[in-house]
Design an enzyme around this catalytic site. Sequence first.
Site, PDB file in Angstrom:
ATOM      1  N   ARG A  85       7.531  -3.628  -9.755  1.00  0.00           N
ATOM      2  CA  ARG A  85       6.079  -3.493  -9.873  1.00  0.00           C
ATOM      3  C   ARG A  85       5.702  -3.114 -11.311  1.00  0.00           C
ATOM      4  O   ARG A  85       4.734  -3.588 -11.862  1.00  0.00           O
ATOM      5  CB  ARG A  85       5.648  -2.390  -8.899  1.00  0.00           C
ATOM      6  CG  ARG A  85       4.268  -2.546  -8.419  1.00  0.00           C
ATOM      7  CD  ARG A  85       4.026  -1.673  -7.195  1.00  0.00           C
ATOM      8  NE  ARG A  85       2.640  -1.277  -7.214  1.00  0.00           N
ATOM      9  CZ  ARG A  85       2.216  -0.084  -7.569  1.00  0.00           C
ATOM     10  NH1 ARG A  85       3.075   0.858  -7.902  1.00  0.00           N
ATOM     11  NH2 ARG A  85       0.944   0.197  -7.575  1.00  0.00           N
ATOM     12  N   ASP A 145     -11.892  -1.665   0.361  1.00  0.00           N
ATOM     13  CA  ASP A 145     -11.345  -0.781   1.406  1.00  0.00           C
ATOM     14  C   ASP A 145     -12.495  -0.033   2.083  1.00  0.00           C
ATOM     15  O   ASP A 145     -12.498   0.175   3.297  1.00  0.00           O
ATOM     16  CB  ASP A 145     -10.369   0.224   0.770  1.00  0.00           C
ATOM     17  CG  ASP A 145      -9.430  -0.463  -0.202  1.00  0.00           C
ATOM     18  OD1 ASP A 145      -8.302  -0.767   0.178  1.00  0.00           O
ATOM     19  OD2 ASP A 145      -9.868  -0.743  -1.340  1.00  0.00           O
ATOM     20  N   ARG A 148     -14.174  -2.280   4.471  1.00  0.00           N
ATOM     21  CA  ARG A 148     -13.377  -2.419   5.703  1.00  0.00           C
ATOM     22  C   ARG A 148     -13.561  -1.182   6.586  1.00  0.00           C
ATOM     23  O   ARG A 148     -13.692  -1.288   7.808  1.00  0.00           O
ATOM     24  CB  ARG A 148     -11.894  -2.580   5.339  1.00  0.00           C
ATOM     25  CG  ARG A 148     -11.586  -3.925   4.694  1.00  0.00           C
ATOM     26  CD  ARG A 148     -10.198  -3.957   4.080  1.00  0.00           C
ATOM     27  NE  ARG A 148      -9.876  -5.274   3.532  1.00  0.00           N
ATOM     28  CZ  ARG A 148      -9.004  -5.489   2.546  1.00  0.00           C
ATOM     29  NH1 ARG A 148      -8.368  -4.470   1.992  1.00  0.00           N
ATOM     30  NH2 ARG A 148      -8.765  -6.704   2.119  1.00  0.00           N
ATOM     31  N   HIS A 172      -6.582   2.001  -4.979  1.00  0.00           N
ATOM     32  CA  HIS A 172      -6.746   0.812  -4.143  1.00  0.00           C
ATOM     33  C   HIS A 172      -5.320   0.387  -3.817  1.00  0.00           C
ATOM     34  O   HIS A 172      -4.671  -0.319  -4.579  1.00  0.00           O
ATOM     35  CB  HIS A 172      -7.489  -0.283  -4.909  1.00  0.00           C
ATOM     36  CG  HIS A 172      -7.434  -1.627  -4.234  1.00  0.00           C
ATOM     37  ND1 HIS A 172      -7.881  -1.832  -2.958  1.00  0.00           N
ATOM     38  CD2 HIS A 172      -6.967  -2.821  -4.663  1.00  0.00           C
ATOM     39  CE1 HIS A 172      -7.695  -3.099  -2.626  1.00  0.00           C
ATOM     40  NE2 HIS A 172      -7.132  -3.722  -3.644  1.00  0.00           N
TER      41      HIS A 172
END
Length: 309
Positions: A85, A145, A148, A172
Site C-alpha cells: 500500500r 461513508d 451510506r 475514509h
Amino acid sequence: MKVGIVGAGMVGSAAGYALALRGGANEIVLVDKSAALARAQAEDIAHAVPFAHPCQVRSGGYERLEGAAIVILAAGVAQKPGESRLSLLSRNAEVFAQVIEGVQRAAPSAMLLVASNPVDVMTEVALRASGLPAGQVIGSGTILDTARFRWLLGDHLGIAAQSVHAYVLGEHGDSEVLGWSSARAGALTVGEFAEQVHAPITGEVRARIDEAVRRAAYRIIEGKGATWYGIGAGLARIVQAVRDDQRAVLSVSVVTPQVQGVADVALSLPRVVGAGGVLTTLAPELDPSEAAALRASAEMLKETALGLH
Ligand code: ADP
C-alpha cells in the site's frame, strides 16, 4: 463556474456526469494522461447535457483549466500485483506532484478537491505540493461513508436519509468511526426516534449498519471491480456547496491542526463548506470508545503520511 477534472477514469467521469446532471457547473474540463480517454468521456457526458442543464463539457491539456475555480483530482495509478500500500501511495504521490504542477500553471488559485485514494493521505500530499491554505485543499474523505450511514439509518427508521444527521469520522477506510452518539433523526437522538417508531436500534442492528458502512466498498468492488456513482455524486455535492456558498455541513477531509491529540493530520470531521472552501470544523459529541477510535484512526493516518516523507 468552471470545474476541472484531472483523471477521466471511472471516478473522474462519474463526477463530471453528476455535475452535468445536477447543474453543478457551467463548464467542465476533463484532463487525462490519455487524451483520447478524456475526449471520449467529455463527449459522452456532453450528450447527457441536452437532458439536463446547459453546460459546456470539454477536454484538453492543463492549459484548458485556466479560470477553473475548482479542480477535482481523480488521477491515479492502479495497484500492481503484490505491491504494498505504501509503494502504491508513493507512486500516486509522484503522480500528484506532476498533476498539481500542471493545474497550478494554468489555475494557480483553483481550489483542489481530492478524490484519489487513499484520499486522506493524498489530501495531505496535495496540500504540501500546492501551498494553498488548508481549507482550500479538500478531500472527499468520508462524504460517501456518511451518505451510506444516513441511508441505512433512514431505511431502518423509515424516514428519508435527508432527515438523518449522522457522520462518519476519521479515515475514509477501515479505521473510520461511525458517530453514533451524535446521530440525530429529526430533532431526536436516533435512539429516541427509534423507540418512538418501534424500530429499536439493538446491538444487532447497530453491528449490521456498522458493517454495511465499513464494508460497502469491498462488497461493491467484489461485484463490479470499483465504485464510482456514489463518490461521483458526493464530489458534485461538494462542488455545489462551494459554488453556491451553501455553508452545508459535510464530512470532508482537510489537514486539521489537532484531532484527539494528533497534530496536523488529514481526516474527516463535519465541516462547514462554502465559497471559501472549508470555513469551520465542528467537534462532534463522542463517547469514550468513539474518541479512542478516532484517535487511533488519526494516529494511523499520521504514521502513514510520515512514511511518505
Ligand atoms: P478510478 O476508478 O479511481 O477512477 P481509473 O484507473 O479508472 O481509477 O482512473 C484513473 C485515471 O487517472 C486514468 O484514466 C489514468 O489515465 C489517469 N492518470 C494516471 N496518471 C495520470 C497523470 N499523471 N496525469 C493525468 N491523468 C493520470
